[in-house]
Structure formats: structure tokens, C-alpha cells
Design a protein around this motif. Structure first.
Motif, mmCIF file in Angstrom:
data_model
loop_
_atom_site.group_PDB
_atom_site.id
_atom_site.type_symbol
_atom_site.label_atom_id
_atom_site.label_comp_id
_atom_site.label_asym_id
_atom_site.label_seq_id
_atom_site.Cartn_x
_atom_site.Cartn_y
_atom_site.Cartn_z
ATOM 1 N N ALA A 1 4.058 -0.808 -2.850
ATOM 2 C CA ALA A 1 4.216 -1.731 -1.231
ATOM 3 C C ALA A 1 5.498 -0.242 -1.035
ATOM 4 C CB ALA A 1 4.857 -2.708 -1.690
ATOM 5 N N ALA A 2 6.344 0.283 -2.116
ATOM 6 C CA ALA A 2 7.244 1.354 -1.962
ATOM 7 C C ALA A 2 6.892 2.782 -1.915
ATOM 8 C CB ALA A 2 8.460 0.969 -2.063
ATOM 9 N N ALA A 3 6.163 3.182 -3.025
ATOM 10 C CA ALA A 3 5.564 4.259 -2.895
ATOM 11 C C ALA A 3 4.330 5.150 -3.114
ATOM 12 C CB ALA A 3 6.086 3.914 -4.243
ATOM 13 N N ILE A 4 2.819 3.760 -3.556
ATOM 14 C CA ILE A 4 1.896 4.892 -3.365
ATOM 15 C C ILE A 4 1.688 5.068 -2.317
ATOM 16 C CG2 ILE A 4 0.216 2.574 -2.087
ATOM 17 C CD1 ILE A 4 -0.931 2.455 -4.142
ATOM 18 N N ASP A 5 1.846 5.080 -0.870
ATOM 19 C CA ASP A 5 1.516 6.181 0.750
ATOM 20 C C ASP A 5 2.058 7.467 -0.638
ATOM 21 O OD1 ASP A 5 -0.265 4.656 0.898
ATOM 22 O OD2 ASP A 5 1.605 3.744 2.572
ATOM 23 N N GLY A 6 3.737 7.699 -0.395
ATOM 24 C CA GLY A 6 3.998 9.526 -0.932
ATOM 25 C C GLY A 6 3.240 9.528 -2.045
ATOM 26 N N ILE B 1 -4.314 4.648 -8.257
ATOM 27 C CA ILE B 1 -5.118 2.876 -7.815
ATOM 28 C C ILE B 1 -3.400 1.597 -7.681
ATOM 29 C CG2 ILE B 1 -6.418 0.904 -8.085
ATOM 30 C CD1 ILE B 1 -6.457 4.142 -9.486
ATOM 31 N N GLY B 2 -3.305 0.893 -6.558
ATOM 32 C CA GLY B 2 -2.313 0.204 -7.049
ATOM 33 C C GLY B 2 -2.987 -1.568 -6.636
ATOM 34 N N VAL B 3 -1.497 -1.854 -6.775
ATOM 35 C CA VAL B 3 -1.656 -4.072 -7.150
ATOM 36 C C VAL B 3 -0.675 -4.621 -5.795
ATOM 37 C CG1 VAL B 3 -1.609 -3.876 -9.676
ATOM 38 C CG2 VAL B 3 0.589 -4.018 -7.970
ATOM 39 N N GLU B 4 -1.612 -5.295 -5.440
ATOM 40 C CA GLU B 4 -1.085 -5.777 -4.286
ATOM 41 C C GLU B 4 -1.003 -7.515 -3.919
ATOM 42 O OE1 GLU B 4 -2.697 -3.729 -1.054
ATOM 43 O OE2 GLU B 4 -4.290 -4.418 -0.270
ATOM 44 N N PRO B 5 -0.179 -8.219 -3.900
ATOM 45 C CA PRO B 5 -0.982 -9.802 -3.916
ATOM 46 C C PRO B 5 -2.115 -10.617 -3.375
ATOM 47 C CG PRO B 5 1.417 -9.531 -3.320
ATOM 48 C CD PRO B 5 1.288 -8.086 -2.661
ATOM 49 N N ALA B 6 -3.006 -11.001 -4.120
ATOM 50 C CA ALA B 6 -4.225 -10.914 -3.399
ATOM 51 C C ALA B 6 -4.273 -12.146 -2.656
ATOM 52 C CB ALA B 6 -5.157 -11.264 -5.534
ATOM 53 N N LEU B 7 -3.707 -11.696 -1.501
ATOM 54 C CA LEU B 7 -3.632 -12.997 -0.556
ATOM 55 C C LEU B 7 -5.105 -12.796 -0.035
ATOM 56 C CD1 LEU B 7 -1.154 -11.955 -0.333
ATOM 57 C CD2 LEU B 7 -0.301 -12.163 2.023
ATOM 58 N N LYS B 8 -6.464 -11.489 0.251
ATOM 59 C CA LYS B 8 -7.887 -11.829 0.970
ATOM 60 C C LYS B 8 -8.636 -12.959 -0.384
ATOM 61 C CE LYS B 8 -11.219 -9.575 2.845
ATOM 62 N NZ LYS B 8 -11.735 -8.261 3.084
ATOM 63 N N PRO B 9 -8.038 -12.776 -1.305
ATOM 64 C CA PRO B 9 -9.198 -13.710 -2.253
ATOM 65 C C PRO B 9 -8.408 -15.154 -2.537
ATOM 66 C CG PRO B 9 -8.672 -11.468 -3.322
ATOM 67 C CD PRO B 9 -7.968 -11.936 -1.831
ATOM 68 N N ALA B 10 -7.441 -14.749 -2.190
ATOM 69 C CA ALA B 10 -6.876 -16.219 -2.132
ATOM 70 C C ALA B 10 -7.380 -17.223 -0.945
ATOM 71 C CB ALA B 10 -5.574 -16.875 -1.722
ATOM 72 N N ALA B 11 -7.297 -16.020 0.674
ATOM 73 C CA ALA B 11 -7.076 -17.567 1.661
ATOM 74 C C ALA B 11 -9.058 -17.538 1.474
ATOM 75 C CB ALA B 11 -7.191 -15.841 2.531
ATOM 76 N N LEU B 12 -9.591 -16.844 1.203
ATOM 77 C CA LEU B 12 -11.120 -17.002 1.019
ATOM 78 C C LEU B 12 -11.432 -18.352 -0.002
ATOM 79 C CD1 LEU B 12 -12.544 -13.189 0.865
ATOM 80 C CD2 LEU B 12 -13.203 -15.067 2.897
ATOM 81 N N HIS B 13 -10.740 -17.987 -0.481
ATOM 82 C CA HIS B 13 -11.084 -19.524 -1.400
ATOM 83 C C HIS B 13 -10.477 -21.213 -1.378
ATOM 84 C CE1 HIS B 13 -10.100 -22.175 -5.799
ATOM 85 N NE2 HIS B 13 -10.704 -21.721 -6.246
ATOM 86 N N GLY C 1 16.712 -0.424 -3.815
ATOM 87 C CA GLY C 1 15.716 -0.406 -2.970
ATOM 88 C C GLY C 1 14.557 0.572 -2.902
ATOM 89 N N ASP C 2 14.298 0.759 -2.011
ATOM 90 C CA ASP C 2 12.927 1.424 -1.726
ATOM 91 C C ASP C 2 12.575 2.772 -1.829
ATOM 92 O OD1 ASP C 2 11.282 -0.180 -0.790
ATOM 93 O OD2 ASP C 2 10.985 0.003 1.155
ATOM 94 N N ALA C 3 14.457 3.602 -1.752
ATOM 95 C CA ALA C 3 14.786 4.886 -1.671
ATOM 96 C C ALA C 3 14.393 5.044 -3.306
ATOM 97 C CB ALA C 3 15.542 4.958 -1.256
ATOM 98 N N PHE C 4 15.190 4.436 -4.308
ATOM 99 C CA PHE C 4 15.498 4.029 -5.325
ATOM 100 C C PHE C 4 13.445 3.913 -6.429
ATOM 101 C CE2 PHE C 4 15.170 2.775 -10.236
ATOM 102 C CZ PHE C 4 16.284 3.801 -10.740
ATOM 103 N N VAL C 5 12.764 3.225 -6.172
ATOM 104 C CA VAL C 5 11.769 3.253 -6.387
ATOM 105 C C VAL C 5 10.588 4.035 -6.103
ATOM 106 C CG1 VAL C 5 9.451 1.363 -6.144
ATOM 107 C CG2 VAL C 5 11.570 0.446 -6.221
ATOM 108 N N GLN C 6 10.847 4.598 -4.763
ATOM 109 C CA GLN C 6 9.994 5.967 -4.502
ATOM 110 C C GLN C 6 10.481 7.197 -5.228
ATOM 111 O OE1 GLN C 6 11.592 6.208 -0.350
ATOM 112 N NE2 GLN C 6 9.440 4.316 0.213
ATOM 113 N N ALA C 7 11.606 7.863 -5.321
ATOM 114 C CA ALA C 7 12.003 9.020 -6.409
ATOM 115 C C ALA C 7 11.781 8.602 -8.081
ATOM 116 C CB ALA C 7 13.601 8.591 -6.449
ATOM 117 N N ARG C 8 11.542 6.852 -8.222
ATOM 118 C CA ARG C 8 11.579 6.339 -9.584
ATOM 119 C C ARG C 8 9.580 7.004 -9.841
ATOM 120 N NH1 ARG C 8 13.635 8.055 -14.103
ATOM 121 N NH2 ARG C 8 13.088 6.500 -15.837
ATOM 122 N N SER C 9 9.095 6.497 -8.921
ATOM 123 C CA SER C 9 8.009 6.433 -9.377
ATOM 124 C C SER C 9 7.470 8.063 -8.953
ATOM 125 C CB SER C 9 7.156 5.935 -8.247
ATOM 126 O OG SER C 9 7.585 3.968 -8.240
ATOM 127 N N ALA C 10 7.827 9.246 -8.128
ATOM 128 C CA ALA C 10 7.423 10.187 -7.924
ATOM 129 C C ALA C 10 8.024 10.914 -9.425
ATOM 130 C CB ALA C 10 8.490 10.594 -7.097
#
Length: 287
Positions: free
Chosen positions: A81-86, A97-109, A48-57
Motif C-alpha cells: 500500500a505504501a511503497a509499490i508505486d514508488g 508484485i504486491g499483495v493486497e486484501p482480497a476484497l474482490k474475490p471475497a465480495a464475489l464469494h 509511518g508511510d515514509a519509513f516503510v517507503q524508505a525501507r522497501s527501497a
């Protein structure tokens, strides 16, 4: 306080982030790196998000207190997705620096304007992914598939206790299951001609995926863009390490790997995928 010679921290729920570390080492050959595979708690995509946020911190605190990192790369789509803002709010002054699915490059390609996306459930269910998809859907249809169990199977492929043939069979079966559920792949109108690897683990199953979707389909991951973004941020703040010949020659010795799980699995992955000596990997306890 970090200096230009301080290391760059990188973490993931497991060994998948090694694909991002590989790209970072190519773009920043003179830098030092500290990598943490939180394999004792993998995969994050099924947490869950709460676990990932606490673990990332907690991991961020460890990276700063134990290694004085000058930047932090979250090499995990789910944790981003869950923790970078916090994490950014709580660590002002530290480039994150985070990673996120490369939707924009894929859409352009894409020529067919139909793009497949495979990722963990945690990623595809996140508000961040929904916003990313909405921002790039004007001229592109995204076929999104959550791949339960695939990251775990790829993680397990580095464990000597599991026969390689058994694990390869499982990875192939899961890849086949999920790609077949997405529809037809190819370069013809109405077919998916671009596939986004929305989990850093999936890069290590790229050959299997390519054999299933065909040579006409382009696979897109995020490792190199993330590495270039890291370079830009460090360059802008004057925190790049001098990248001379001596620094490049010492790069192999300047990569420390840690895991909260099976250290033999991380050592195997480091040797198999990055060409690093097994001695660079150690266990870590992060309560």
C-alpha cells in the motif's frame, strides 16, 4: 543482469510473508527464492508511510545488488500500500508484485453480501485500501477491523524465548477481541460469511480465527493469487526457470532465507511452517 535461473526475491516486515513464499513454492516448484524478513523493523503496520517507503527501497536495492533477482514479490500488505508505486517507478524492467486484501474475490464469494476484513492499521488507513474498498462496495458491505498487536504476537510466536502457551493465549485473546468487535459471523442474512485475512501474518492464525468465527465462514487470503500472478509475469517475459524433475528436487536447497532480526525465530518458522531446514536461514544487515 537477471536470467531465467536467477532467484525471485520476496520480502515482508517479518515472518508473515512466509505464507506467500509457501504459495510461490507450490505454484513455481522449480524456482529459486530469496526471502527477507525485516523483523528488526517489524511490524510495518505500526510504522509511518515514509519509513516503510524508505525501507522497501533499501531492501529492493539489496535484493538486486546482492542476489540479482528477476522479480520481486512484496509479501506485505502495508508495504504494498505504501511503497509499490514508488518501487515500480524506480525499478523499471523488474516485475514487482504486491499483495493486497482480497476484497474482490471475497465480495464475489459472499452469499450474505457482508464481508469482514482484518488488517493492520497501516493497511486500512491507506489510500490504496480505500480505493479497493470503494471499487468493490456496490453490492457488498465491508466490516473493516484494524488489529493492533496481532501481527506482532504472531511474529513473537516463533521466538523460543517466549513460552508457546503464553503466546497462543495472547493470539487467541487478540483474535477474539477483534472478531467480536466486528459483529455476528455465519451464513444467515445480515451475518458476515466471509473473512479476508488482510495481513500475511494472519494466515498463521487461521485455525484460531476459524474456531472463533465458525465453520460456515470462509477465510480468504492472497498467497495463491499472488503466486499465479508471478508465474504469469515470468512466463510472459520468458523468464521462467525450466521446471524439470531435477529442479523440483533441488527446491529445498534453492530457498535462502534472511532476517534483520532474531535468526533463531526465522529458523523455527521455516521448520514449523514450510518444512525447510534451519540451515537455510541466515542473518542479514541492511542499513
Amino acid at each position: 543482469m537477471p536470467t531465467p535461473t536467477s532467484p525471485i526475491g520476496v520480502f515482508d516486515s517479518g515472518i508473515g510473508g512466509l505464507s506467500v513464499l509457501q504459495a510461490l513454492r507450490e505454484v513455481l516448484p522449480g524456482e529459486r527464492f530469496v526471502y527477507l524478513a525485516d523483523s528488526g523493523n517489524a511490524p510495518y503496520g505500526e510504522r509511518g508511510d515514509a519509513f516503510v517507503q524508505a525501507r522497501s527501497a533499501r531492501i529492493t536495492d539489496w535484493m538486486r545488488s546482492q542476489h540479482d533477482v528477476k522479480a520481486l514479490v512484496i509479501a506485505c500488505n502495508t508495504a504494498t500500500a505504501a511503497a509499490i508505486d514508488g518501487l515500480r517507478d524506480g525499478n523499471t524492467g523488474l516485475p514487482i508484485i504486491g499483495v493486497e486484501p482480497a476484497l474482490k474475490p471475497a465480495a464475489l464469494h459472499s452469499k450474505t453480501h457482508k464481508v469482514g476484513v482484518i488488517a493492520t492499521q497501516g493497511t486500512v488507513s491507506s489510500h490504496r485500501f480505500a480505493a479497493l474498498q470503494a471499487a468493490n462496495s456496490a453490492h457488498t458491505q465491508f466490516v473493516v477491523q484494524a488489529c493492533a498487536g496481532l501481527a506482532r504476537a504472531i511474529e513473537d510466536s516463533t521466538r523460543p524465548s517466549i513460552p508457546a502457551s503464553q503466546n497462543a493465549t495472547q493470539i487467541t485473546a487478540l483474535c477474539a477481541q477483534y472478531t467480536s468487535a466486528m459483529g455476528r459471523f455465519g451464513s444467515e442474512p445480515g451475518q458476515i460469511d466471509t473473512l479476508v485475512l488482510g495481513c500475511t501474518h494472519y494466515v498463521f492464525a487461521a485455525d484460531t480465527l476459524r474456531s472463533l468465527v465458525g465453520p460456515e465462514v470462509t477465510l480468504v487470503d492472497t498467497g495463491t493469487p499472488v503466486a499465479r500472478r508471478t508465474y504469469s509475469l515470468l512466463h510472459a517475459t520468458g523468464m521462467l526457470r525450466k521446471q524439470d524433475v531435477e529442479a523440483g528436487a533441488a527446491a529445498l536447497e534453492a530457498c535462502q532465507l534472511f532476517t534483520t532480526g532474531d535468526v533463531s525465530a526465522l529458523r523455527h518458522a521455516a521448520e514449523q511452517w514450510l518444512g525447510l531446514p534451519a540451515t537455510c536461514a541466515s542473518s542479514a544487515i541492511i542499513a
